[in-house]
Every structure is written in C-alpha cells, then in structure tokens.
Design an enzyme around this catalytic site. Sequence first.
Site, short mmCIF file in Angstrom:
data_model
loop_
_atom_site.label_atom_id
_atom_site.label_comp_id
_atom_site.label_asym_id
_atom_site.label_seq_id
_atom_site.Cartn_x
_atom_site.Cartn_y
_atom_site.Cartn_z
N LYS A 42 0.84 -1.21 0.00
CA LYS A 42 0.00 0.00 0.00
C LYS A 42 0.88 1.25 0.00
CE LYS A 42 -4.56 -0.41 2.03
NZ LYS A 42 -5.36 -0.17 3.26
O1 G3P Z 1 -7.82 0.36 5.40
C1 G3P Z 1 -8.23 1.25 4.42
C2 G3P Z 1 -9.57 1.87 4.71
O2 G3P Z 1 -10.57 0.90 4.54
C3 G3P Z 1 -9.67 2.44 6.11
O3 G3P Z 1 -10.74 3.33 6.10
O4 G3P Z 1 -12.07 5.16 7.08
O5 G3P Z 1 -12.30 2.84 8.02
O6 G3P Z 1 -10.18 4.13 8.44
P1 G3P Z 1 -11.35 3.88 7.48
#
Ligand code: G3P
Length: 219
Positions: A84
Amino acid sequence: MKLFLDTANIEEIRTAWSWGAIEGVTTNPSLVAKEGRPFKEIVREICEIVNPGDISAEVVSLDAEGMIREAREVASWHPNIVVKIPMTKEGMKAVRALSQEGIRCNVTLVFTLAQAFLAAKAGAYYISNFVGRVDDISSEGMDAVRDTVNMIKEYGFKSQVLVASVRHPMHVIEALRAGAHACTVPFKVLEQLYQHPLTDIGIQRFLADWEKSGAKIFG
Ligand code: G3P
C-alpha cells in the site's frame, strides 16, 4: 467482486476465512498499531491464513526512495503481499518504479477521480477509493468510485477499483452496483451482510413446523 477484510486482527481474519467469505485482507498503519504485535509477524501470519489471497500492507515513508526501500522489504515477506502506497507525488513516483519491477501496489487514500486517474497512470494494481471518510463529511463518497470504474473501462487501464473506508452494508451493495473489482470491509460490516430478520423468522417457522410434524432426518 472480490471481498477483503479490513483488519489486522487475527481472530476476525480466521473467522471470516472459515466462512469462505473473503479473498484477501487489507491493513493500514492504524489497524496494525491496534494489534500491538510486530508488523512482519502479523502480516506473515495473515498471509498463511488467507491463502490464496491478496494481503495489503502499507509503507510509512513519505519520500519515494524510502517508500521503495520499505516496499521491497514488505513485498519480500510473502508472494501474496500487495504494497500500500499513499496517493502523493512521491507515492506515484514509487508506484511507477515498483510496478515496473513487478511489485503490486495498492494506492490508498484516494478520494477523487483525478487522484484515481494519476494512480492508474502510475501503474497501480489496486486503487483504494475511500468512501466512508467522504460520507463522514456529508458528501457522496461513491461518486468517485463510479467515475473511476467508468474511467478504467473507457481508457483500458489495468488497475482494479477497491472500495475502501466502508461503513455499512449499503456501501458494499453500491460497490457491487458500480462494478467495483473489490471491496474491503470491517468485520462488523461483513457480519451484517449475512443478516436479515425475515431469514431468522423463516428458520424459526420451518423448525416449529418440523417439530410439530415429528419428521426426522436420521433413524
Ligand atoms: O484500510 C483502508 C480503509 O478501509 C480504512 O478506512 O475510514 O475505516 O479508516 P477507514
């Protein structure tokens, strides 16, 4: 559409894998930090559980040289790892170099069609369009997903759209409707995808009628 689990929690991953529900796992520095275990150890354990499967693990340097160095190290831990890389100028410089040496990159923290376009041009294997964090500020996160899917079809890019930052089952439904290649969900959302009250009511009715009838499967 491939379904990934968005976590670094081994128990959640083992459970989801046992359900036959996922084709991969995505992690990020915050999710890894929550587990309080060495990064390499946890990523390698995830790769052993979810196999075959794409396992995303994120670099933390901000300059291209540092990202490339870290990406080569992380990618060496297991063949199923996708590295990533954040959507920045330095990040795209790193993605361009890494993709040319065969290291698959998942470009993360993508919020607009413009960013997705630049990620695709750099050679991203996955483009992680974040939707929940856009919805969180009263905008329509899924718009950029639909635009990105259309862009990839229109211009024949090889990158795959990975819907990320998912908050609820409707994000998964909308990702399916948009034709996204993958969607990564927290364990809680995965559980919600299975649930419907009419299913529960239907099972109860079937069993009540079965009990009344005295019917048996065995004996
Ligand atoms: O891991 C990538 C993404 O899915 C994280 O998004 O907003 O849940 O921290 P969030």
